[in-house]
Design a protein around this motif. Sequence first.
Motif, PDB file in Angstrom:
ATOM      1  N   VAL A 155      30.481   4.102   9.736  1.00  0.00           N
ATOM      2  CA  VAL A 155      31.560   3.268   9.218  1.00  0.00           C
ATOM      3  C   VAL A 155      31.114   2.752   7.853  1.00  0.00           C
ATOM      4  CG1 VAL A 155      32.936   1.183   9.598  1.00  0.00           C
ATOM      5  CG2 VAL A 155      32.259   2.600  11.551  1.00  0.00           C
ATOM      6  N   GLU A 156      31.937   2.982   6.850  1.00  0.00           N
ATOM      7  CA  GLU A 156      31.621   2.521   5.500  1.00  0.00           C
ATOM      8  C   GLU A 156      32.113   1.091   5.300  1.00  0.00           C
ATOM      9  OE1 GLU A 156      33.260   5.437   2.822  1.00  0.00           O
ATOM     10  OE2 GLU A 156      31.829   6.964   3.478  1.00  0.00           O
ATOM     11  N   ALA A 157      31.555   0.407   4.300  1.00  0.00           N
ATOM     12  CA  ALA A 157      31.941  -0.977   4.003  1.00  0.00           C
ATOM     13  C   ALA A 157      33.452  -1.077   3.826  1.00  0.00           C
ATOM     14  CB  ALA A 157      31.230  -1.448   2.733  1.00  0.00           C
ATOM     15  N   GLY A 158      34.037  -2.056   4.509  1.00  0.00           N
ATOM     16  CA  GLY A 158      35.472  -2.289   4.400  1.00  0.00           C
ATOM     17  C   GLY A 158      36.336  -1.443   5.318  1.00  0.00           C
ATOM     18  N   GLU A 159      35.737  -0.510   6.054  1.00  0.00           N
ATOM     19  CA  GLU A 159      36.497   0.344   6.966  1.00  0.00           C
ATOM     20  C   GLU A 159      36.526  -0.235   8.372  1.00  0.00           C
ATOM     21  OE1 GLU A 159      36.309   5.082   6.192  1.00  0.00           O
ATOM     22  OE2 GLU A 159      34.453   4.192   6.894  1.00  0.00           O
ATOM     23  N   SER A 160      37.625  -0.018   9.055  1.00  0.00           N
ATOM     24  CA  SER A 160      37.655  -0.298  10.489  1.00  0.00           C
ATOM     25  C   SER A 160      37.041   0.919  11.194  1.00  0.00           C
ATOM     26  CB  SER A 160      39.099  -0.494  10.964  1.00  0.00           C
ATOM     27  OG  SER A 160      39.811   0.737  10.889  1.00  0.00           O
ATOM     28  N   ILE A 161      36.726   0.769  12.458  1.00  0.00           N
ATOM     29  CA  ILE A 161      36.191   1.901  13.224  1.00  0.00           C
ATOM     30  C   ILE A 161      37.229   3.022  13.284  1.00  0.00           C
ATOM     31  CG2 ILE A 161      35.436   2.655  15.513  1.00  0.00           C
ATOM     32  CD1 ILE A 161      34.118  -0.105  15.840  1.00  0.00           C
ATOM     33  N   ALA A 162      38.491   2.664  13.464  1.00  0.00           N
ATOM     34  CA  ALA A 162      39.549   3.681  13.519  1.00  0.00           C
ATOM     35  C   ALA A 162      39.710   4.392  12.177  1.00  0.00           C
ATOM     36  CB  ALA A 162      40.873   3.042  13.953  1.00  0.00           C
ATOM     37  N   ASP A 163      39.650   3.645  11.078  1.00  0.00           N
ATOM     38  CA  ASP A 163      39.736   4.275   9.757  1.00  0.00           C
ATOM     39  C   ASP A 163      38.574   5.230   9.543  1.00  0.00           C
ATOM     40  OD1 ASP A 163      42.102   2.987   9.004  1.00  0.00           O
ATOM     41  OD2 ASP A 163      41.026   1.306   8.069  1.00  0.00           O
ATOM     42  N   ALA A 164      37.366   4.815   9.921  1.00  0.00           N
ATOM     43  CA  ALA A 164      36.183   5.673   9.783  1.00  0.00           C
ATOM     44  C   ALA A 164      36.327   6.931  10.632  1.00  0.00           C
ATOM     45  CB  ALA A 164      34.922   4.914  10.170  1.00  0.00           C
ATOM     46  N   ALA A 165      36.835   6.773  11.840  1.00  0.00           N
ATOM     47  CA  ALA A 165      37.010   7.924  12.729  1.00  0.00           C
ATOM     48  C   ALA A 165      37.971   8.941  12.117  1.00  0.00           C
ATOM     49  CB  ALA A 165      37.522   7.453  14.092  1.00  0.00           C
ATOM     50  N   CYS A 166      39.060   8.457  11.550  1.00  0.00           N
ATOM     51  CA  CYS A 166      40.031   9.365  10.923  1.00  0.00           C
ATOM     52  C   CYS A 166      39.441  10.029   9.681  1.00  0.00           C
ATOM     53  CB  CYS A 166      41.305   8.616  10.577  1.00  0.00           C
ATOM     54  SG  CYS A 166      42.265   8.182  12.045  1.00  0.00           S
ATOM     55  N   ARG A 167      38.681   9.285   8.892  1.00  0.00           N
ATOM     56  CA  ARG A 167      38.040   9.868   7.706  1.00  0.00           C
ATOM     57  C   ARG A 167      37.063  10.958   8.116  1.00  0.00           C
ATOM     58  NH1 ARG A 167      33.311   8.905   6.133  1.00  0.00           N
ATOM     59  NH2 ARG A 167      33.182   6.813   7.049  1.00  0.00           N
ATOM     60  N   GLU A 168      36.242  10.692   9.113  1.00  0.00           N
ATOM     61  CA  GLU A 168      35.267  11.680   9.577  1.00  0.00           C
ATOM     62  C   GLU A 168      35.967  12.919  10.135  1.00  0.00           C
ATOM     63  OE1 GLU A 168      32.096  11.865   9.116  1.00  0.00           O
ATOM     64  OE2 GLU A 168      31.643   9.833   8.448  1.00  0.00           O
ATOM     65  N   LEU A 169      37.055  12.722  10.859  1.00  0.00           N
ATOM     66  CA  LEU A 169      37.821  13.843  11.405  1.00  0.00           C
ATOM     67  C   LEU A 169      38.338  14.730  10.273  1.00  0.00           C
ATOM     68  CD1 LEU A 169      38.962  15.038  14.087  1.00  0.00           C
ATOM     69  CD2 LEU A 169      40.989  13.631  13.677  1.00  0.00           C
ATOM     70  N   ARG A 170      38.857  14.099   9.224  1.00  0.00           N
ATOM     71  CA  ARG A 170      39.364  14.835   8.065  1.00  0.00           C
ATOM     72  C   ARG A 170      38.222  15.549   7.329  1.00  0.00           C
ATOM     73  NH1 ARG A 170      40.493  10.881   5.224  1.00  0.00           N
ATOM     74  NH2 ARG A 170      38.932  11.111   3.626  1.00  0.00           N
ATOM     75  N   GLU A 171      37.112  14.840   7.090  1.00  0.00           N
ATOM     76  CA  GLU A 171      35.995  15.418   6.338  1.00  0.00           C
ATOM     77  C   GLU A 171      35.304  16.552   7.096  1.00  0.00           C
ATOM     78  OE1 GLU A 171      34.744  11.355   3.897  1.00  0.00           O
ATOM     79  OE2 GLU A 171      33.393  12.131   5.420  1.00  0.00           O
ATOM     80  N   GLU A 172      35.099  16.361   8.387  1.00  0.00           N
ATOM     81  CA  GLU A 172      34.287  17.322   9.135  1.00  0.00           C
ATOM     82  C   GLU A 172      35.064  18.543   9.600  1.00  0.00           C
ATOM     83  OE1 GLU A 172      31.841  15.447  12.107  1.00  0.00           O
ATOM     84  OE2 GLU A 172      30.805  14.259  10.588  1.00  0.00           O
ATOM     85  N   VAL A 173      36.343  18.386   9.947  1.00  0.00           N
ATOM     86  CA  VAL A 173      37.084  19.543  10.470  1.00  0.00           C
ATOM     87  C   VAL A 173      38.476  19.720   9.891  1.00  0.00           C
ATOM     88  CG1 VAL A 173      35.768  19.644  12.636  1.00  0.00           C
ATOM     89  CG2 VAL A 173      37.871  18.273  12.515  1.00  0.00           C
ATOM     90  N   GLY A 174      38.875  18.853   8.959  1.00  0.00           N
ATOM     91  CA  GLY A 174      40.153  19.034   8.287  1.00  0.00           C
ATOM     92  C   GLY A 174      41.385  18.583   9.044  1.00  0.00           C
ATOM     93  N   ILE A 175      41.216  17.809  10.112  1.00  0.00           N
ATOM     94  CA  ILE A 175      42.365  17.285  10.856  1.00  0.00           C
ATOM     95  C   ILE A 175      42.726  15.930  10.263  1.00  0.00           C
ATOM     96  CG2 ILE A 175      43.221  16.481  13.098  1.00  0.00           C
ATOM     97  CD1 ILE A 175      41.216  18.433  14.406  1.00  0.00           C
ATOM     98  N   VAL A 176      43.983  15.773   9.869  1.00  0.00           N
ATOM     99  CA  VAL A 176      44.433  14.528   9.247  1.00  0.00           C
ATOM    100  C   VAL A 176      45.317  13.762  10.225  1.00  0.00           C
ATOM    101  CG1 VAL A 176      45.715  13.538   7.319  1.00  0.00           C
ATOM    102  CG2 VAL A 176      44.321  15.598   6.968  1.00  0.00           C
ATOM    103  N   LEU A 177      44.883  12.542  10.551  1.00  0.00           N
ATOM    104  CA  LEU A 177      45.643  11.655  11.430  1.00  0.00           C
ATOM    105  C   LEU A 177      45.586  10.239  10.875  1.00  0.00           C
ATOM    106  CD1 LEU A 177      44.363  12.613  15.009  1.00  0.00           C
ATOM    107  CD2 LEU A 177      46.593  13.116  14.040  1.00  0.00           C
ATOM    108  N   PRO A 178      46.646   9.461  11.023  1.00  0.00           N
ATOM    109  CA  PRO A 178      46.580   8.051  10.633  1.00  0.00           C
ATOM    110  C   PRO A 178      45.834   7.250  11.710  1.00  0.00           C
ATOM    111  CG  PRO A 178      48.743   8.564  11.505  1.00  0.00           C
ATOM    112  CD  PRO A 178      47.975   9.863  11.471  1.00  0.00           C
ATOM    113  N   ALA A 179      45.185   6.190  11.302  1.00  0.00           N
ATOM    114  CA  ALA A 179      44.403   5.373  12.241  1.00  0.00           C
ATOM    115  C   ALA A 179      45.257   4.823  13.377  1.00  0.00           C
ATOM    116  CB  ALA A 179      43.710   4.241  11.495  1.00  0.00           C
ATOM    117  N   ASP A 180      46.531   4.527  13.113  1.00  0.00           N
ATOM    118  CA  ASP A 180      47.374   3.970  14.174  1.00  0.00           C
ATOM    119  C   ASP A 180      47.755   4.997  15.241  1.00  0.00           C
ATOM    120  OD1 ASP A 180      49.270   5.424  12.761  1.00  0.00           O
ATOM    121  OD2 ASP A 180      50.538   3.694  12.282  1.00  0.00           O
ATOM    122  N   ALA A 181      47.395   6.265  15.025  1.00  0.00           N
ATOM    123  CA  ALA A 181      47.654   7.306  16.034  1.00  0.00           C
ATOM    124  C   ALA A 181      46.543   7.375  17.087  1.00  0.00           C
ATOM    125  CB  ALA A 181      47.786   8.667  15.355  1.00  0.00           C
ATOM    126  N   LEU A 182      45.467   6.633  16.892  1.00  0.00           N
ATOM    127  CA  LEU A 182      44.309   6.776  17.776  1.00  0.00           C
ATOM    128  C   LEU A 182      44.428   6.045  19.095  1.00  0.00           C
ATOM    129  CD1 LEU A 182      41.304   6.591  15.301  1.00  0.00           C
ATOM    130  CD2 LEU A 182      42.705   8.542  15.975  1.00  0.00           C
TER     131      LEU A 182
END
Length: 146
Positions: A33-60
């Motif tokens: 989790v980066e500074a200023g990120e929520s856990i859900a925001d970090a999870a979505c960023r990692e999902l996008r960076e690592e495998v290219g799946i884009v989801l909004p944090a409120d979908a989790l």
Amino acid sequence: MLPVRPDGKVLLLHGWDPLKPHVPYWFTIGGGVEAGESIADAACRELREEVGIVLPADALGTPVASNTIEFEWGGARMIQQQTFFAVAVDTVDVTFANQEELELQTISAHGWWWGDDLEATGQAAHVTIPGLLRQAADAITLRRAS
């Protein structure tokens, strides 16, 4: 992150410790989790960076599991607090295009797994992962049923 297909298989990555490339294993998508990120925001960023799946944090929704594990990676002892979200996916085009250089050097593939099958291989990065896959598949099945 635990992306789950309709058949209950969960997306994992295949890779290794940079100091132990001869001992590959399967592991979950995620990161810090980066500074200023929520856990859900970090999870979505990692999902996008690592495998290219884009989801909004409120979908989790709410996490399906959390734990703390200890392991060694790259010669350093790690203590990692983990929070896992299960997300339903249908068809996914996995891409490694947004991975960082170290990820590109230590991740070789992706695969879809049922917890029991992964457990039978003995190739999970941590003993808790097969159970996490079962929890994720159960959570998604329950969400789809309601």
